[in-house]
Design a protein around this motif. Structure first.
Motif: not given
Length: 217
Positions: A73-98
């Motif tokens: 479960a800790a590994l799943i949580s760690f991977l999910d946290s990294r995924r969310r961080q990458r998702m947040l960092a990759s946003q560049t504008g309304l087009r990427s949000l869409s």
């Protein structure tokens, strides 16, 4: 349709990954050593006999299973946290949000609020949500959130009325509706004087960029 109950691994995986590591070690120690000691010390003749069996390692496989489950479960949580961080960092504008699907959009919104100090409970990702996608807790207040990843359609007053009804039903303190687009004039008039915030795509993008700047510090 009711929401299904989470399994134990799913429940632990929603905690910070460090908590899963600690829970695994604590659970292993309690099952492997602590339970036997308690039985031997406080359990009387029957408890002492059971404690001896525990001390001999009879339940060691269960202890290892508990440790493995928590660390998984800790590994799943760690991977999910990294995924969310990458998702947040990759946003560049309304087009990427869409460009995200609705699940990713809800995760992004939840992560943005989490970075603002909210404790976030994700409801919509589990299936039937009754109109509520996220529940936020901060400073003793509860806020209901609905996410609308509509690319062209305006969010109308009907949606806002439904969320206001849910606010009253759940006795929450506030409501936030987050959309990539905009809101109709009727929707904006309806929220006047009510604890409802209409978050447009530009406001969401500002919030995301603030999180990105804070993460780089």
């Amino acid at each position: 349709m009711g929401r299904r109950k989470d399994s134990s691994i799913e429940m632990v995986s929603k905690l910070p990954w460090q908590a899963g590591i600690v829970l695994g070690v604590a659970g292993y120690a309690a099952m492997r050593y602590g339970l036997g000691w308690c039985m031997t010390t406080f359990g009387g003749p029957t408890g002492q006999a059971l404690g001896i069996s525990l001390a001999a390692g009879v339940y060691a496989p269960i202890a290892w299973l508990l440790l493995t489950a928590c660390w998984l479960a800790a590994l799943i949580s760690f991977l999910d946290s990294r995924r969310r961080q990458r998702m947040l960092a990759s946003q560049t504008g309304l087009r990427s949000l869409s460009a995200m699907d609705w699940r990713e959009f809800e995760m992004l919104v939840g992560e943005a609020f989490r970075r603002q100090g909210y404790k976030v409970r994700e409801i919509g990702l589990g299936g039937a949500d009754g109109g509520v996608d996220l529940i936020l807790h901060k400073d003793g207040a509860t806020t209901l959130v609905q996410c609308k990843q509509w690319r062209t359609k305006l969010v109308d007053v009907r949606v806002v009325r439904e969320m206001y009804g849910l606010l009253m039903h759940h006795r929450a303190d506030a409501v936030k509706i987050v959309a990539i687009g905009h809101y109709t004039d009727d929707a904006q008039r309806f929220v006047h004087g009510k604890p409802i915030e209409l978050v447009s795509g530009l406001a969401l993008l500002t919030m995301v960029r603030e999180c990105q700047v804070a993460a780089r510090r």
